[in-house]
Design an enzyme around this catalytic site. Structure first.
Site, PDB file in Angstrom:
ATOM      1  N   LYS A   1      10.308  -4.575  15.154  1.00  0.00           N
ATOM      2  CA  LYS A   1      10.346  -3.169  14.733  1.00  0.00           C
ATOM      3  C   LYS A   1      11.088  -2.299  15.757  1.00  0.00           C
ATOM      4  O   LYS A   1      11.622  -1.254  15.416  1.00  0.00           O
ATOM      5  CB  LYS A   1       8.920  -2.653  14.515  1.00  0.00           C
ATOM      6  CG  LYS A   1       8.282  -3.157  13.209  1.00  0.00           C
ATOM      7  CD  LYS A   1       8.847  -2.413  12.015  1.00  0.00           C
ATOM      8  CE  LYS A   1       8.118  -2.722  10.728  1.00  0.00           C
ATOM      9  NZ  LYS A   1       8.591  -1.921   9.599  1.00  0.00           N
TER      10      LYS A   1
ATOM     11  N   SER B   1       4.280  -7.456   7.802  1.00  0.00           N
ATOM     12  CA  SER B   1       3.633  -6.348   8.508  1.00  0.00           C
ATOM     13  C   SER B   1       2.368  -6.742   9.261  1.00  0.00           C
ATOM     14  O   SER B   1       1.697  -5.876   9.816  1.00  0.00           O
ATOM     15  CB  SER B   1       3.321  -5.225   7.513  1.00  0.00           C
ATOM     16  OG  SER B   1       2.346  -5.682   6.605  1.00  0.00           O
TER      17      SER B   1
ATOM     18  N   THR C   1       6.614   2.120  13.680  1.00  0.00           N
ATOM     19  CA  THR C   1       5.184   1.859  13.839  1.00  0.00           C
ATOM     20  C   THR C   1       4.668   2.201  15.236  1.00  0.00           C
ATOM     21  O   THR C   1       5.412   2.078  16.222  1.00  0.00           O
ATOM     22  CB  THR C   1       4.914   0.358  13.559  1.00  0.00           C
ATOM     23  OG1 THR C   1       3.619   0.003  14.064  1.00  0.00           O
ATOM     24  CG2 THR C   1       5.938  -0.545  14.237  1.00  0.00           C
TER      25      THR C   1
ATOM     26  N   TYR D   1       6.114  -8.846  16.029  1.00  0.00           N
ATOM     27  CA  TYR D   1       6.221  -7.750  15.051  1.00  0.00           C
ATOM     28  C   TYR D   1       6.739  -6.486  15.738  1.00  0.00           C
ATOM     29  O   TYR D   1       7.693  -5.852  15.282  1.00  0.00           O
ATOM     30  CB  TYR D   1       4.845  -7.500  14.411  1.00  0.00           C
ATOM     31  CG  TYR D   1       4.780  -6.242  13.573  1.00  0.00           C
ATOM     32  CD1 TYR D   1       5.337  -6.210  12.299  1.00  0.00           C
ATOM     33  CD2 TYR D   1       4.158  -5.089  14.056  1.00  0.00           C
ATOM     34  CE1 TYR D   1       5.286  -5.047  11.533  1.00  0.00           C
ATOM     35  CE2 TYR D   1       4.104  -3.931  13.298  1.00  0.00           C
ATOM     36  CZ  TYR D   1       4.668  -3.918  12.042  1.00  0.00           C
ATOM     37  OH  TYR D   1       4.629  -2.774  11.295  1.00  0.00           O
TER      38      TYR D   1
ATOM     39  N   GLU E   1       2.942   0.348  16.779  1.00  0.00           N
ATOM     40  CA  GLU E   1       2.989  -0.912  17.540  1.00  0.00           C
ATOM     41  C   GLU E   1       4.140  -0.920  18.540  1.00  0.00           C
ATOM     42  O   GLU E   1       4.190  -1.771  19.426  1.00  0.00           O
ATOM     43  CB  GLU E   1       3.109  -2.108  16.588  1.00  0.00           C
ATOM     44  CG  GLU E   1       1.835  -2.427  15.839  1.00  0.00           C
ATOM     45  CD  GLU E   1       0.702  -2.900  16.744  1.00  0.00           C
ATOM     46  OE1 GLU E   1       0.918  -3.795  17.558  1.00  0.00           O
ATOM     47  OE2 GLU E   1      -0.411  -2.331  16.654  1.00  0.00           O
TER      48      GLU E   1
ATOM     49  N   GLN F   1       0.834  -1.219   0.000  1.00  0.00           N
ATOM     50  CA  GLN F   1       0.000   0.000   0.000  1.00  0.00           C
ATOM     51  C   GLN F   1       0.864   1.263   0.000  1.00  0.00           C
ATOM     52  O   GLN F   1       0.739   2.128  -0.891  1.00  0.00           O
ATOM     53  CB  GLN F   1      -0.900  -0.002   1.247  1.00  0.00           C
ATOM     54  CG  GLN F   1      -1.573   1.334   1.514  1.00  0.00           C
ATOM     55  CD  GLN F   1      -2.307   1.399   2.846  1.00  0.00           C
ATOM     56  OE1 GLN F   1      -3.507   1.213   2.882  1.00  0.00           O
ATOM     57  NE2 GLN F   1      -1.605   1.665   3.937  1.00  0.00           N
TER      58      GLN F   1
HETATM   59  C1  LIG Z   1       0.477   0.479  12.813  1.00  0.00           C
HETATM   60  C2  LIG Z   1       0.218  -0.983  12.538  1.00  0.00           C
HETATM   61  O1  LIG Z   1      -1.019  -1.089  11.821  1.00  0.00           O
HETATM   62  C3  LIG Z   1      -1.367  -2.396  11.377  1.00  0.00           C
HETATM   63  O2  LIG Z   1      -1.508  -3.300  12.479  1.00  0.00           O
HETATM   64  P1  LIG Z   1      -2.900  -3.598  13.200  1.00  0.00           P
HETATM   65  O3  LIG Z   1      -3.352  -2.385  13.967  1.00  0.00           O
HETATM   66  O4  LIG Z   1      -2.746  -4.852  14.000  1.00  0.00           O
HETATM   67  O5  LIG Z   1      -3.888  -3.782  11.956  1.00  0.00           O
HETATM   68  P2  LIG Z   1      -5.190  -4.665  11.728  1.00  0.00           P
HETATM   69  O6  LIG Z   1      -5.997  -3.932  10.711  1.00  0.00           O
HETATM   70  O7  LIG Z   1      -4.832  -6.081  11.394  1.00  0.00           O
HETATM   71  O8  LIG Z   1      -5.925  -4.691  13.137  1.00  0.00           O
HETATM   72  C4  LIG Z   1      -6.538  -3.551  13.688  1.00  0.00           C
HETATM   73  C5  LIG Z   1      -7.209  -3.943  14.990  1.00  0.00           C
HETATM   74  O9  LIG Z   1      -8.391  -4.680  14.692  1.00  0.00           O
HETATM   75  C6  LIG Z   1      -8.430  -5.869  15.484  1.00  0.00           C
HETATM   76  N1  LIG Z   1      -9.219  -6.895  14.797  1.00  0.00           N
HETATM   77  C7  LIG Z   1     -10.403  -7.379  15.248  1.00  0.00           C
HETATM   78  N2  LIG Z   1     -10.860  -8.320  14.425  1.00  0.00           N
HETATM   79  C8  LIG Z   1      -9.953  -8.438  13.425  1.00  0.00           C
HETATM   80  C9  LIG Z   1      -9.898  -9.272  12.276  1.00  0.00           C
HETATM   81  O10 LIG Z   1     -10.775 -10.087  12.037  1.00  0.00           O
HETATM   82  N3  LIG Z   1      -8.804  -9.112  11.473  1.00  0.00           N
HETATM   83  C10 LIG Z   1      -7.816  -8.206  11.738  1.00  0.00           C
HETATM   84  N4  LIG Z   1      -6.757  -8.083  10.882  1.00  0.00           N
HETATM   85  N5  LIG Z   1      -7.854  -7.408  12.837  1.00  0.00           N
HETATM   86  C11 LIG Z   1      -8.912  -7.527  13.668  1.00  0.00           C
HETATM   87  C12 LIG Z   1      -6.958  -6.227  15.640  1.00  0.00           C
HETATM   88  O11 LIG Z   1      -6.779  -7.101  16.751  1.00  0.00           O
HETATM   89  C13 LIG Z   1      -6.350  -4.871  15.855  1.00  0.00           C
HETATM   90  O12 LIG Z   1      -6.463  -4.511  17.204  1.00  0.00           O
HETATM   91  C14 LIG Z   1      -0.282  -2.924  10.481  1.00  0.00           C
HETATM   92  O13 LIG Z   1      -0.159  -2.090   9.340  1.00  0.00           O
HETATM   93  C15 LIG Z   1       1.055  -2.969  11.218  1.00  0.00           C
HETATM   94  O14 LIG Z   1       2.064  -3.296  10.284  1.00  0.00           O
HETATM   95  C16 LIG Z   1       1.342  -1.652  11.855  1.00  0.00           C
HETATM   96  O15 LIG Z   1       2.494  -1.232  11.936  1.00  0.00           O
END
Ligand SMILES: C[C@H]1O[C@H](OP(=O)(O)OP(=O)(O)OC[C@H]2O[C@@H](n3cnc4c(=O)[nH]c(N)nc43)[C@H](O)[C@@H]2O)[C@@H](O)[C@@H](O)C1=O
Length: 269
Positions: free
Chosen positions: A176, A105, A148, A172, A150, A29
């Site tokens: 990072k 990521s 990040t 992760y 994170e 992206q």
């Molecule tokens: C800044 C950071 O941003 C990203 O990481 P992420 O925030 O984990 O992104 P996500 O879209 O997978 O989750 C957002 C939230 O939503 C919750 N969640 C609930 N239910 C589902 C679910 O069903 N799927 C996913 N994927 N998440 C879920 C999940 O547990 C989390 O709390 C990456 O770009 C990373 O590389 C980065 O650096």
């Protein structure tokens, strides 16, 4: 055209005027938006792509037709786990700016593939920084590291700020964290212009479908089209700050145009 020896002997000012960018993670992206922005700004853009048996260049297809048709963009096969190829590409391209956006990521996947995540996200950053040194370009290249939010993980305060202590909570985040500190270490030890951009979540129609925003929006469309009946999600208590990827890549570029290198947080507030 200047020879490689003439180029590395240029003053930093003349070297930078060449405007050559190298992007790891160009097929993602952020990489695709950044490539667009840099081409618009008159850069020659080089991207490193991983070899795959299926096409993984969908997000940059509109930019990359054929090297003969679009001399503003070139792709090179390579990988952050392979130092030899990084040295080879950097010595050939002689970039003025390097954007390290390549990573495993996905936070959840990092629990399943923790060693791989550390290899790519942590040691991969070290390999790239060290490749710059090996090529004798430490004083010439400007380096951006995709850090990040994170890193804040188990947040010590809400909202977070530049002074909030880090507490990564996933393989992760920990990988990072290493990349963040090794970037600062190379800045201080070798006087390199190297910046960390600590970016909070940023989204767009080009966001991968395994991240929660696109998972939900794609499911809404599929349910409307009667192709799907229900959607299963995980933790619904998490809170996120969401910006737009197009704005954030401009922030990355601006970080490399400052008088001196520093670390910056990007969020919508
Ligand atoms: C800044 C950071 O941003 C990203 O990481 P992420 O925030 O984990 O992104 P996500 O879209 O997978 O989750 C957002 C939230 O939503 C919750 N969640 C609930 N239910 C589902 C679910 O069903 N799927 C996913 N994927 N998440 C879920 C999940 O547990 C989390 O709390 C990456 O770009 C990373 O590389 C980065 O650096």
């Amino acid at each position: 055209m200047s020879s490689p020896i003439e180029v590395v002997n240029m003053s930093p000012e003349d070297y930078r005027k060449r405007k050559v960018a190298l992007i790891t993670g160009i097929t993602g992206q952020d990489g695709s938006y950044l490539a667009e922005l840099l081409i618009e700004k008159g850069y020659q853009v080089h991207g490193i792509i991983r070899r795959s048996s299926s096409f993984n260049t969908g997000r940059i297809e509109h930019l990359y037709k054929d090297a003969h048709e679009n001399p503003k963009m070139r792709l090179h096969h390579g990988d952050l786990t392979d130092s030899t190829c990084l040295v080879h590409i950097i010595s050939k391209v002689l970039p003025t700016e390097i954007y390290n956006l390549g990573a495993q990521s996905h936070v959840k996947v990092s629990f399943d593939m923790s060693e791989y995540t550390a290899d790519v996200d942590a040691v991969g950053t070290l390999r790239l920084l060290d490749a710059i040194r090996t090529c004798g370009l430490s004083h010439l290249v400007r380096f951006y590291q995709a850090s990040t939010s994170e890193l804040y993980g188990k947040v010590a305060e809400i909202p977070q700020s530049e002074t909030t202590p880090f507490y990564p909570r996933s393989p992760y985040g920990v990988a990072k964290m290493y990349a963040y500190w090794i970037t600062i270490n190379y800045r201080e030890a070798y006087n390199m212009y190297a910046c960390n951009g600590i970016l909070f979540n940023h989204e767009s129609p080009r966001r991968g479908r395994t991240f929660v925003t696109r998972k939900i929006t794609c499911a809404v469309a599929s349910i409307h089209l009667k192709k799907q009946e229900c959607l299963y999600l995980g933790n619904l208590d998490a809170k996120r700050d969401w910006g737009h990827a197009r704005d954030y890549v401009e922030g990355m570029w601006r970080m490399l145009q400052q008088e001196s290198a520093d670390d910056f947080v990007l969020a919508t507030g």
